[in-house]
Design an enzyme around this catalytic site. Sequence first.
Site, PDB file in Angstrom:
ATOM      1  N   ARG A   1     -20.766  11.626  12.392  1.00  0.00           N
ATOM      2  CA  ARG A   1     -21.316  11.155  11.118  1.00  0.00           C
ATOM      3  C   ARG A   1     -22.459  10.169  11.285  1.00  0.00           C
ATOM      4  NH1 ARG A   1     -15.545  10.549   7.813  1.00  0.00           N
ATOM      5  NH2 ARG A   1     -15.281  12.798   7.509  1.00  0.00           N
TER       6      ARG A   1
ATOM      7  N   HIS B   1     -21.349   7.961   5.699  1.00  0.00           N
ATOM      8  CA  HIS B   1     -21.016   9.393   5.666  1.00  0.00           C
ATOM      9  C   HIS B   1     -22.254  10.185   5.280  1.00  0.00           C
ATOM     10  CE1 HIS B   1     -18.997  13.157   4.889  1.00  0.00           C
ATOM     11  NE2 HIS B   1     -17.831  12.629   5.233  1.00  0.00           N
TER      12      HIS B   1
ATOM     13  N   GLY C   1       0.824  -1.204   0.000  1.00  0.00           N
ATOM     14  CA  GLY C   1       0.000   0.000   0.000  1.00  0.00           C
ATOM     15  C   GLY C   1       0.855   1.250   0.000  1.00  0.00           C
TER      16      GLY C   1
ATOM     17  N   LEU D   1      -6.942  10.576   8.157  1.00  0.00           N
ATOM     18  CA  LEU D   1      -5.617  11.043   7.754  1.00  0.00           C
ATOM     19  C   LEU D   1      -4.684  11.074   8.955  1.00  0.00           C
ATOM     20  CD1 LEU D   1      -6.615  13.998   5.378  1.00  0.00           C
ATOM     21  CD2 LEU D   1      -6.482  11.554   4.905  1.00  0.00           C
TER      22      LEU D   1
ATOM     23  N   GLY E   1      -0.826   4.519   0.232  1.00  0.00           N
ATOM     24  CA  GLY E   1      -1.598   5.660   0.708  1.00  0.00           C
ATOM     25  C   GLY E   1      -0.848   6.342   1.835  1.00  0.00           C
TER      26      GLY E   1
ATOM     27  N   GLU F   1      -6.380   2.358   7.803  1.00  0.00           N
ATOM     28  CA  GLU F   1      -7.748   1.819   7.777  1.00  0.00           C
ATOM     29  C   GLU F   1      -7.768   0.294   7.738  1.00  0.00           C
ATOM     30  OE1 GLU F   1     -11.976   2.380   5.302  1.00  0.00           O
ATOM     31  OE2 GLU F   1     -10.117   3.237   4.504  1.00  0.00           O
TER      32      GLU F   1
ATOM     33  N   ALA G   1      -0.817   5.867   5.047  1.00  0.00           N
ATOM     34  CA  ALA G   1      -0.188   4.948   5.992  1.00  0.00           C
ATOM     35  C   ALA G   1       0.987   4.228   5.340  1.00  0.00           C
ATOM     36  CB  ALA G   1      -1.216   3.941   6.510  1.00  0.00           C
ATOM     37  N   GLY G   2       0.771   3.650   4.158  1.00  0.00           N
ATOM     38  CA  GLY G   2       1.819   2.872   3.508  1.00  0.00           C
ATOM     39  C   GLY G   2       3.003   3.713   3.071  1.00  0.00           C
TER      40      GLY G   2
ATOM     41  N   HIS H   1     -18.800   4.740   3.566  1.00  0.00           N
ATOM     42  CA  HIS H   1     -17.584   5.532   3.406  1.00  0.00           C
ATOM     43  C   HIS H   1     -16.340   4.812   3.927  1.00  0.00           C
ATOM     44  CE1 HIS H   1     -14.954   8.931   3.153  1.00  0.00           C
ATOM     45  NE2 HIS H   1     -14.890   9.132   4.450  1.00  0.00           N
TER      46      HIS H   1
END
Length: 647
Positions: free
Chosen positions: A338, A267, A41, A449, A43, A433, A45-46, A409
């Site tokens: 939410r 969401h 990954g 985030l 993103g 996530e 985190a990755g 979401h």
Amino acid sequence: MATINSKIPAGPLKDKWTNYKDHQKLVNPANKRRLDIIVVGTGLAGASAAASFGEMGFNVLNFCIQDSPRRAHSIAAQGGINAAKNYQNDGDSVYRLFYDTIKGGDYRAREANVYRLAEVSNAIIDQCVAQGVPFAREYGGLLDNRSFGGAQVSRTFYARGQTGQQLLLGAYSALSRQVGLGKVKLYTRHEMLDVVLVEGRARGIIARNLVTGKIERFAAHAVVIATGGYGNAFFLSTNAMASNGSAAWQCYKKGAYFANPCMAQIHPTCIPVHGDYQSKLTLMSESLRNDGRIWVPKDIEDAKRLQRGEIKGKDIPEEKRDYYLERRYPAFGNLVPRDVASRAAKERCDAGFGVNNTGLAVFLDFSDAINRLGRNVVEQKYGNLFQMYEKIADENPYETPMMIYPAIHYTMGGLWVDYELMTSIPGLFAIGEANFSDHGANRLGASALMQGLADGYFVIPYTMQNYLADQIQVPRFSTDLPEFEAAEKAIQDRINRIMNVKGQKSVDDLHKELGHIMWDNVGMGRDKAGLEEAIVKLDALKKEFWKNVYVPGEGNDLNIELEKALRLADFIEIGSLMAHDALDREESCGGHFRIEHQTEEGEAKRDDDKFAYVSCWEYQGEDKAPTMYKEDLVYEETVRAQRNYKN
């Protein structure tokens, strides 16, 4: 009965992370060069984890399914990232961020992990500013903040409506530096299809080259899963089409616990469904709830006229509008969490007050903000979001209220991890996530985030060393080991099986069927009968998939339909585990709302005596019921209470 050891350090809550770092094992620089880490990954985190490991001196193999790390789904995050800087001097603190987060998750998250998240949040902002992330600034040059749901302070840092993109570019720049230095080897257009265990430890992965179709083997001393969530089990969601739960699911099938799978987030501010041929839904940032006001008509006849297209929202006078969140939750108003905002919208629409032709929409109105602040100010803060809405909905939101409706979401459930972010498989870690650890039953806005970057920059660099300290004598692994050969053969057999079905239904047709089952039975409102029905239907759909799916092309070549089919097979099984988990948890908490368990006012009704635990599911084999273990959520400093956003 398995023993769930979360490895929470001793000592007061505020000292746990410091105590851990003070006593963790270290790996010296010369030894780091001898150790390899796979990160799946790219993103937030990755990318942050891979960049951090490279900077520390480890050898890193980093994988992403996109053609560039810049296309990871973190790019889609709009509204901001939380941190307890208290720049607004409005009473914020690390403790308040911790408490808002654990309360927002309806007291179903692990206390120590959430406090650590709040504790490292401020360092994230410093890190990103140093990378050049263009956060919004006030006139005097200080970083600006805005409010998000579930908080009464302004702690969300943002870059217009493109915060995820800007943060990802910062992480990508750090990652690219390590790629250039040769410390990180980047594998784009590669999808992990299995994790390889050698003597019970994670020692590598099997990946498919998505361009050539070739199955490839990769070995390392440890594996990190940073592949996001499984929201696309619902087909229509705010996730990118490529977002999937397959990497985490294959880890589950190799013995990693899957925790709280039923906890999926709805969401509240999504552009409503507008046809039968959509492949995804588009999110409108929660930041819009700072200045936008949510309402439906007070009179049912006005709602019917809106549904028939006879009038527009702007035609309804102020005194005939029901600002239902402000009415029901005066202390938080439009900035309730939410799950609360989503259920309130559903309640109004179910009562007949929906405002579009399907009756499944409410208004998000900026007329008050435009009159109060001026159009120029609103345009500076939200202009790109307004532009995006107009391109999709073909209406000018400066003149006509936006229409929104809840949508799937984020998934709070995921691979179970301990305090060190390691799964129940030694050497297999999960971050962002992909794990379950920080958000409980509901994630507050702007916290995804925060968790992704916290895990990658400031948590796993420490905990990984603690694991690898006794691995420095272990030589590099050969991918010729029988464990790698067996894993590759199992994948090839699975691909051949899918390709040989040659049925009558496309992957998307079957995925849509899955989405309808999930939304109708495992969506915003769940009950015993519906969940039992879902389990039966999902079992039938699984049989239908393996009997009637049609995948064109070849299995050993570029084949997007095969990619989708492999993921759909996993989504069907994920959906079934979600339904089992939701059926077992006979309470309402956060995004898990059992209709049988609600207060007189329609709020979630927890049962702390019976369900104050993490449900940890263990795979038992094909078509066998999984086993559920419990990690009791023992709170040392937090008092559970009924969530109150009214005063």
